[in-house]
Write a protein that holds these residues in place. Sequence first.
Motif, PDB file in Angstrom:
ATOM      1  N   UNK A 201       0.807  -1.229   0.000  1.00 15.48           N
ATOM      2  CA  UNK A 201       0.000   0.000   0.000  1.00 15.48           C
ATOM      3  C   UNK A 201       0.835   1.272   0.000  1.00 15.48           C
ATOM      4  N   UNK A 202       2.111   1.179  -0.297  1.00 14.21           N
ATOM      5  CA  UNK A 202       2.964   2.365  -0.298  1.00 14.21           C
ATOM      6  C   UNK A 202       3.201   2.933   1.090  1.00 14.21           C
ATOM      7  N   UNK A 203       2.847   2.172   2.123  1.00 10.82           N
ATOM      8  CA  UNK A 203       2.945   2.650   3.501  1.00 10.82           C
ATOM      9  C   UNK A 203       4.067   1.970   4.266  1.00 10.82           C
ATOM     10  N   UNK A 204       4.274   0.681   4.005  1.00  6.08           N
ATOM     11  CA  UNK A 204       5.280  -0.084   4.733  1.00  6.08           C
ATOM     12  C   UNK A 204       6.068  -0.920   3.737  1.00  6.08           C
ATOM     13  N   UNK A 205       7.346  -1.118   4.025  1.00  8.32           N
ATOM     14  CA  UNK A 205       8.199  -1.914   3.141  1.00  8.32           C
ATOM     15  C   UNK A 205       9.097  -2.820   3.971  1.00  8.32           C
ATOM     16  N   UNK A 206       9.492  -3.922   3.359  1.00  9.52           N
ATOM     17  CA  UNK A 206      10.448  -4.866   3.944  1.00  9.52           C
ATOM     18  C   UNK A 206      11.601  -5.025   2.959  1.00  9.52           C
ATOM     19  N   UNK A 207      12.817  -5.065   3.490  1.00 12.43           N
ATOM     20  CA  UNK A 207      13.976  -5.349   2.657  1.00 12.43           C
ATOM     21  C   UNK A 207      15.073  -5.917   3.548  1.00 12.43           C
ATOM     22  N   UNK A 208      16.061  -6.551   2.939  1.00  6.49           N
ATOM     23  CA  UNK A 208      17.138  -7.123   3.738  1.00  6.49           C
ATOM     24  C   UNK A 208      17.814  -8.262   3.011  1.00  6.49           C
ATOM     25  N   UNK A 209      18.193  -9.306   3.774  1.00  6.82           N
ATOM     26  CA  UNK A 209      18.972 -10.405   3.209  1.00  6.82           C
ATOM     27  C   UNK A 209      18.178 -11.696   3.070  1.00  6.82           C
ATOM     28  N   UNK A 210      16.969 -11.739   3.637  1.00  5.02           N
ATOM     29  CA  UNK A 210      16.233 -12.998   3.717  1.00  5.02           C
ATOM     30  C   UNK A 210      15.395 -13.244   2.474  1.00  5.02           C
ATOM     31  N   UNK A 211      15.496 -14.439   1.911  1.00  5.09           N
ATOM     32  CA  UNK A 211      14.652 -14.870   0.809  1.00  5.09           C
ATOM     33  C   UNK A 211      13.376 -15.515   1.342  1.00  5.09           C
ATOM     34  N   UNK A 212      12.460 -15.816   0.427  1.00  4.83           N
ATOM     35  CA  UNK A 212      11.190 -16.440   0.816  1.00  4.83           C
ATOM     36  C   UNK A 212      11.299 -17.922   0.504  1.00  4.83           C
ATOM     37  N   UNK A 213      11.888 -18.660   1.424  1.00  4.23           N
ATOM     38  CA  UNK A 213      12.149 -20.084   1.285  1.00  4.23           C
ATOM     39  C   UNK A 213      12.453 -20.638   2.667  1.00  4.23           C
ATOM     40  N   UNK A 214      12.219 -21.930   2.853  1.00  7.42           N
ATOM     41  CA  UNK A 214      12.548 -22.566   4.115  1.00  7.42           C
ATOM     42  C   UNK A 214      14.022 -22.345   4.446  1.00  7.42           C
ATOM     43  N   UNK A 215      14.345 -22.259   5.725  1.00  5.58           N
ATOM     44  CA  UNK A 215      15.703 -21.905   6.125  1.00  5.58           C
ATOM     45  C   UNK A 215      16.725 -23.001   5.813  1.00  5.58           C
ATOM     46  N   UNK A 216      16.268 -24.180   5.345  1.00  9.75           N
ATOM     47  CA  UNK A 216      17.186 -25.198   4.853  1.00  9.75           C
ATOM     48  C   UNK A 216      17.452 -25.039   3.365  1.00  9.75           C
ATOM     49  N   UNK A 217      16.733 -24.116   2.737  1.00  8.07           N
ATOM     50  CA  UNK A 217      16.772 -23.895   1.292  1.00  8.07           C
ATOM     51  C   UNK A 217      16.362 -25.143   0.508  1.00  8.07           C
ATOM     52  N   UNK A 218      15.703 -26.061   1.198  1.00 13.17           N
ATOM     53  CA  UNK A 218      14.999 -27.193   0.585  1.00 13.17           C
ATOM     54  C   UNK A 218      15.886 -28.167  -0.176  1.00 13.17           C
ATOM     55  N   UNK A 219      17.192 -28.072  -0.013  1.00 14.17           N
ATOM     56  CA  UNK A 219      18.074 -28.999  -0.713  1.00 14.17           C
ATOM     57  C   UNK A 219      18.347 -30.220   0.172  1.00 14.17           C
ATOM     58  N   UNK A 220      18.352 -31.422  -0.442  1.00 14.93           N
ATOM     59  CA  UNK A 220      18.594 -32.649   0.320  1.00 14.93           C
ATOM     60  C   UNK A 220      19.949 -32.622   1.006  1.00 14.93           C
ATOM     61  N   UNK A 221      20.974 -32.134   0.287  1.00 15.27           N
ATOM     62  CA  UNK A 221      22.312 -32.110   0.880  1.00 15.27           C
ATOM     63  C   UNK A 221      22.374 -31.152   2.060  1.00 15.27           C
ATOM     64  N   UNK A 222      21.607 -30.048   2.011  1.00 19.47           N
ATOM     65  CA  UNK A 222      21.563 -29.120   3.141  1.00 19.47           C
ATOM     66  C   UNK A 222      20.937 -29.778   4.366  1.00 19.47           C
ATOM     67  N   UNK A 223      19.828 -30.482   4.124  1.00 13.26           N
ATOM     68  CA  UNK A 223      19.148 -31.136   5.244  1.00 13.26           C
ATOM     69  C   UNK A 223      19.988 -32.275   5.809  1.00 13.26           C
ATOM     70  N   UNK A 224      20.714 -32.951   4.931  1.00 12.77           N
ATOM     71  CA  UNK A 224      21.584 -34.025   5.398  1.00 12.77           C
ATOM     72  C   UNK A 224      22.661 -33.488   6.322  1.00 12.77           C
ATOM     73  N   UNK A 225      23.175 -32.279   5.996  1.00 17.99           N
ATOM     74  CA  UNK A 225      24.210 -31.660   6.831  1.00 17.99           C
ATOM     75  C   UNK A 225      23.615 -30.855   7.982  1.00 17.99           C
ATOM     76  N   UNK A 226      22.298 -30.703   7.999  1.00 19.73           N
ATOM     77  CA  UNK A 226      21.646 -29.922   9.044  1.00 19.73           C
ATOM     78  C   UNK A 226      21.795 -28.427   8.879  1.00 19.73           C
ATOM     79  N   UNK A 227      22.081 -27.966   7.663  1.00 22.13           N
ATOM     80  CA  UNK A 227      22.304 -26.531   7.441  1.00 22.13           C
ATOM     81  C   UNK A 227      21.016 -25.741   7.632  1.00 22.13           C
ATOM     82  N   UNK A 228      21.134 -24.630   8.350  1.00 25.29           N
ATOM     83  CA  UNK A 228      20.000 -23.746   8.621  1.00 25.29           C
ATOM     84  C   UNK A 228      20.470 -22.308   8.432  1.00 25.29           C
ATOM     85  N   UNK A 229      19.754 -21.549   7.601  1.00 26.13           N
ATOM     86  CA  UNK A 229      20.157 -20.175   7.296  1.00 26.13           C
ATOM     87  C   UNK A 229      19.673 -19.197   8.369  1.00 26.13           C
TER      88      UNK A 229
END
Length: 494
Positions: free
Chosen positions: A235-263
């Motif tokens: 609505x032109x009233x509030x904004x969000x910005x930064x470093x975070x993407x819109x995805x699960x904090x494991x980034x949904x990759x099997x190798x990430x989950x296998x290593x337990x990686x969390x962003x």
Amino acid sequence: MDIPHLLWNTVPPWATVSFFVVDLVIRLVALGTVPHNRRPSAAWGWLLVIFFFPILGGLVFLVLGRADLPEDRKHKQREAVDLIDSHGPGTDAPGVQEMPDWLAETVRLNQHNGAFPVAGGHRVEILDDYDASLAAMAEQIRGAEHYVHFEFYIAVADPTTEPVITALEEAHRRGVTVRVLIDHLGSAGYPGYKDLVRRLNSAGMDWRRMLPVRPWRGEYQRPDLRNHRKILVVDGVVAYTGSQNVIDRSYNKKKNRKQGLQWIGMTVRLHGPAVGHLDALFATDWYCETDEMVLGTDRAPASSPDGPSAGNLVCQVLPSGPGLGQESNQQLFNHLFASARERITVCSPYFVPDDSMYNTLRTAVGRGVAVDLYMGETSNHALTHHAQRSFYEMLIRDGIRIHLYKAPWVLHSKFVLIDDETAVVGSSNMDIRSFVLDHEVNLLVVDQDFVARLDELADDYRQHSHKLELEDWLSRPWHQKYLDNTARLTSALQ
């Protein structure tokens, strides 16, 4: 039977001569063309690749060697800048006139490089809880009355992002104008991307891929030039910005989950004139993808500078990227580092400085400035991570303190603190990709309380990190040293 000798004798002499002629021509042409308008370190990097692998290296250089967008896209960017009225509260805003000289110079440098006017009257909140940040964005979208502008480097549909995606669908159904931009290659490589595309299409939402690479549809530019921005405007009233993407904090990759990686990420929510500037930046990117200028076409409530959302922070929105003035964010960081009088704090998942940044930081230490770097102990980008590690010994010997956030957490927050009153937060990393190849957006904030809140966040990171000591670092296995040193050769390629 001597197979290699037999095969060699079957090759016609003319083919052998042709191969060596082509090989020599590629090397000679590269010597006279690669260094053109290129930093010597980058030129040497490309020449090394081409001299080791002339034909393959030459082909790679043709595809990736120029950090430049197609002429039609650069023309669109220039048109968008001309169409957008970025005037508004500027150097007469409350708090701006009281800036020290070096900070006023920073503002002028930014505007020279394409930043929006500096303005006062902001309120900025730090959202450092990953899931809570997504929940806040979903709640904001659910409350939208007029329009939602959603632009993210990575966005997918998964159980963690479900509240955000559902909120976009519901807003669209109740008549709110919803526009969505997602980076094509940035998002396409992650599980959940196809589900998001299907849902956006099923809902009939207006959306586009940013910088699409689909040659079969006539959509192509250098594939590693990406739009790395994260912007949400409601609505032109509030904004969000930064470093975070819109995805699960494991980034949904099997190798990430296998290593337990969390962003670990960070987002800021802001009210004030900078909301309009972020909206204008979204409008620029939307225009580049659609030929439609949407700024000012949506009904939105007029925000009062003295309303309940008003604040007193001074801010400046800093876009950067190909076509917007090369390396404007690097110029900003180098200027800030050179201007610091007491301390410099840098938090970045990727820290691969060029000679100018490295020398500016070591000079700052020589002037008595305390320099602290916060980075992750682990990363999902092996080449960049090893290149980053190759600088640790030099940095420690120069008196720079390195704090490595303990694995399996992946520190992805991005901010810079200068003394006690100046901060930069946003999407930009400290490497050649963010400085030259990616479209980024950062926010300059001038306020002691805001810096103090980021100091608290840095203190929390310190509690979960270990300070890297020179003796420990020098004792790492030889094969890691070899990988680090080899990766360093690629750090300047563009």
